[in-house]
Design a protein around this motif. Structure first.
Motif, PDB file in Angstrom:
ATOM      1  N   LYS A  40       0.841  -1.210   0.000  1.00  0.00           N
ATOM      2  CA  LYS A  40       0.000   0.000   0.000  1.00  0.00           C
ATOM      3  C   LYS A  40       0.873   1.256   0.000  1.00  0.00           C
ATOM      4  O   LYS A  40       0.642   2.184  -0.776  1.00  0.00           O
ATOM      5  CB  LYS A  40      -0.938   0.013   1.204  1.00  0.00           C
TER       6      LYS A  40
ATOM      7  N   ARG B 173       1.045   4.114  -3.033  1.00  0.00           N
ATOM      8  CA  ARG B 173       0.795   5.543  -2.759  1.00  0.00           C
ATOM      9  C   ARG B 173       1.973   6.397  -3.199  1.00  0.00           C
ATOM     10  O   ARG B 173       1.798   7.476  -3.766  1.00  0.00           O
ATOM     11  CB  ARG B 173       0.550   5.745  -1.255  1.00  0.00           C
TER      12      ARG B 173
ATOM     13  N   GLU C 244      -9.958   4.032 -12.563  1.00  0.00           N
ATOM     14  CA  GLU C 244      -9.968   5.335 -11.897  1.00  0.00           C
ATOM     15  C   GLU C 244     -10.691   6.342 -12.783  1.00  0.00           C
ATOM     16  O   GLU C 244     -10.423   6.406 -13.985  1.00  0.00           O
ATOM     17  CB  GLU C 244      -8.519   5.794 -11.708  1.00  0.00           C
TER      18      GLU C 244
ATOM     19  N   GLU D 151     -10.608  10.156  -2.343  1.00  0.00           N
ATOM     20  CA  GLU D 151     -11.344   9.035  -1.752  1.00  0.00           C
ATOM     21  C   GLU D 151     -11.426   7.860  -2.730  1.00  0.00           C
ATOM     22  O   GLU D 151     -11.223   6.701  -2.360  1.00  0.00           O
ATOM     23  CB  GLU D 151     -12.759   9.485  -1.356  1.00  0.00           C
ATOM     24  N   GLU D 152     -11.699   8.188  -3.994  1.00  0.00           N
ATOM     25  CA  GLU D 152     -11.782   7.144  -5.013  1.00  0.00           C
ATOM     26  C   GLU D 152     -10.396   6.504  -5.217  1.00  0.00           C
ATOM     27  O   GLU D 152     -10.288   5.278  -5.337  1.00  0.00           O
ATOM     28  CB  GLU D 152     -12.271   7.722  -6.345  1.00  0.00           C
TER      29      GLU D 152
ATOM     30  N   GLU E   5      -8.026   6.134  -3.088  1.00  0.00           N
ATOM     31  CA  GLU E   5      -7.770   5.225  -1.964  1.00  0.00           C
ATOM     32  C   GLU E   5      -8.492   3.896  -2.163  1.00  0.00           C
ATOM     33  O   GLU E   5      -7.964   2.831  -1.836  1.00  0.00           O
ATOM     34  CB  GLU E   5      -8.172   5.866  -0.636  1.00  0.00           C
ATOM     35  N   ARG E   6      -9.725   3.959  -2.695  1.00  0.00           N
ATOM     36  CA  ARG E   6     -10.492   2.731  -2.936  1.00  0.00           C
ATOM     37  C   ARG E   6      -9.814   1.864  -3.995  1.00  0.00           C
ATOM     38  O   ARG E   6      -9.755   0.640  -3.866  1.00  0.00           O
ATOM     39  CB  ARG E   6     -11.929   3.062  -3.376  1.00  0.00           C
ATOM     40  N   VAL E   7      -9.313   2.506  -5.047  1.00  0.00           N
ATOM     41  CA  VAL E   7      -8.639   1.760  -6.114  1.00  0.00           C
ATOM     42  C   VAL E   7      -7.340   1.140  -5.582  1.00  0.00           C
ATOM     43  O   VAL E   7      -7.051  -0.037  -5.832  1.00  0.00           O
ATOM     44  CB  VAL E   7      -8.341   2.662  -7.336  1.00  0.00           C
TER      45      VAL E   7
ATOM     46  N   GLN F 104      -6.653   0.365  -2.527  1.00  0.00           N
ATOM     47  CA  GLN F 104      -7.008  -0.726  -1.609  1.00  0.00           C
ATOM     48  C   GLN F 104      -7.414  -1.981  -2.383  1.00  0.00           C
ATOM     49  O   GLN F 104      -7.090  -3.106  -1.977  1.00  0.00           O
ATOM     50  CB  GLN F 104      -8.143  -0.303  -0.676  1.00  0.00           C
ATOM     51  N   ALA F 105      -8.080  -1.797  -3.524  1.00  0.00           N
ATOM     52  CA  ALA F 105      -8.464  -2.940  -4.357  1.00  0.00           C
ATOM     53  C   ALA F 105      -7.216  -3.648  -4.902  1.00  0.00           C
ATOM     54  O   ALA F 105      -7.158  -4.886  -4.947  1.00  0.00           O
ATOM     55  CB  ALA F 105      -9.361  -2.485  -5.508  1.00  0.00           C
TER      56      ALA F 105
ATOM     57  N   ASP G 112      -5.675  -5.553  -2.007  1.00  0.00           N
ATOM     58  CA  ASP G 112      -6.457  -6.761  -1.711  1.00  0.00           C
ATOM     59  C   ASP G 112      -6.232  -7.833  -2.776  1.00  0.00           C
ATOM     60  O   ASP G 112      -6.168  -9.025  -2.468  1.00  0.00           O
ATOM     61  CB  ASP G 112      -7.946  -6.422  -1.626  1.00  0.00           C
TER      62      ASP G 112
END
Length: 219
Positions: free
Chosen positions: A40, A44, A78, A84-85, A87-89, A91-92, A95
């Protein structure tokens, strides 16, 4: 590993890495945990870089191919709609990487990202490639006897070069005449060894493959 007697007809030595030149524990307890713990933060830090975007694109494509598998993690595109979006990408992607690693998968997409992360880790001194202490003396003796020495491992060629270039024995890349990974074929398929033999200009019966996995050496 030890300097084992080599049959007279052998002209080239092909070495596996995990369990052969390097403790299995180094891969399982150092390299893989480094990816899980730092992916992660790495994404970033490098997200805007072209190389990172290529890595993510490959992982996204792999995720699409894996969509029918149990537990598969999709990676959304994206749209540029904010932090916020993003961060979601990210995190995906994290994962997805964790899911693939939990299944011990060897996909090109996963190995490419891992290779780039390990490159950064080796270069900054966070990781050093662990080599059994008898490996370097054995290779030197084989080379003195006129044999060529190659690496053949499921880890990418880039990852191989990092391990031996930033090793506990220093930079020992000069000891190897070439590197092969699964791009040439799986280690359990005899055709892979024929391709390697053709590539190095040597008959298959003049090559000795040393590995800790019998299934990989019975070709």
């Amino acid at each position: 590993m030890g300097v084992l007697p080599v049959p007279a007809e052998v002209r080239a030595i092909l070495l596996d890495i995990e369990g052969t030149t390097t403790p299995i524990a180094f891969v399982q307890e150092t390299l893989f945990p480094y990816i899980k713990d730092n992916v992660k933060e790495y994404l970033r830090a490098h997200w805007e870089e072209e190389e990172c975007q290529r890595d993510v694109g490959l992982l996204r494509k792999q995720a699409q191919e894996d969509s029918s598998l149990d537990g598969a993690v999709p990676i959304p595109l994206e749209s540029g709609s904010g932090e916020e979006e993003l961060e979601r990408v990210i995190q995906a992607v994290v994962d997805n990487v964790h899911w693939q690693m939990s299944l011990d998968r060897k996909t090109t997409a996963l190995k490419q990202l891992q290779g780039h992360m390990w490159r950064a880790a080796y270069a900054t001194g966070h990781v050093k490639g662990e080599i059994f202490e008898d490996v370097v003396p054995a290779i030197r003796k084989w080379r003195e006897a006129g044999m060529k020495v190659y690496i053949y491992s499921s880890g990418s060629v880039e990852a191989q070069k990092l391990l031996f270039g930033y090793s506990t024995e220093g930079d020992i890349l000069e000891l190897f005449d070439g590197h092969f990974d699964t791009k040439i074929g799986p280690k359990v398929e005899s055709e892979s060894y024929r391709r390697i033999a053709a590539s190095i200009g040597c008959a298959t019966n003049n090559i000795l493959f040393l590995t800790d996995v019998p299934r990989g050496s019975s070709q």
